[in-house]
Write an enzyme that holds these catalytic residues in place. Sequence first.
Site: not given
Ligand code: AMP
Length: 207
Positions: A13, A88, A152, A163
């Site tokens: 993404k 999400r 990360r 996740r």
């Molecule tokens: P990402 O960078 O999109 O993989 O997001 C990393 C982490 O941030 C996720 O595993 C969630 O813990 C949190 N996160 C990101 N976007 C959301 C969302 N829309 N709702 C809730 N938690 C989020």
Amino acid sequence: MKLILLGAPGAGKGTQATRIAAKYNIVHISTGDIFRANIKGGTEIGKLAKSYIDAGKLVPDEVTCDIVKDRLNWDDVKGGYLLDGFPRSLFQAEELSKFADIDLCLNLEVDPALIMDRICGRRVCACGESYHVSTLGGKTTCAKCGKELYTREDDNPETVKARLDTYNKMTAPLIDFYAAKNKLATVVCGTKTPDEVFEAVCRVLDK
Ligand code: AMP
């Protein structure tokens, strides 16, 4: 153009979002990036988000929705935007429909067997670029900006499993949610390179 980018962790993404935003001149909004910036800045939101992110869980819906609602009020999104990692959950999708009129939800479909290797081998740069360790040939800096790459904190096998579980339970139902609204387009990534996936994405967006 107002887009949502949906996909399991490791679907690519972030990589596709950067390219889409540049080509179509729209603002890239990543809730994950917003949370990481808050964690780095030591804010209250950052402190709250960290415990959920470390556990591979979703940050509570209300907090996340408030952040996105506020962000979509900025002037820079008037020409369009791409939501990367939001919504999400069904709750977030319902909330979003109250304050934004989305044109399309682009679903990146990835082979589940590839996810663990993709994420655990991921090396990222503060500039937003992302690499897989197998393609770096031992290099530890970003080819785009020269900064040191890092892993990360949530890109470890245990958190990735959590996740994925969270994705399957909470986020995957959004595929049917947007399909029912005739707003879903799916790009199958398979073993395609990021360039090939981007070509497929552009074919969808140029329609
Ligand atoms: P990402 O960078 O999109 O993989 O997001 C990393 C982490 O941030 C996720 O595993 C969630 O813990 C949190 N996160 C990101 N976007 C959301 C969302 N829309 N709702 C809730 N938690 C989020």
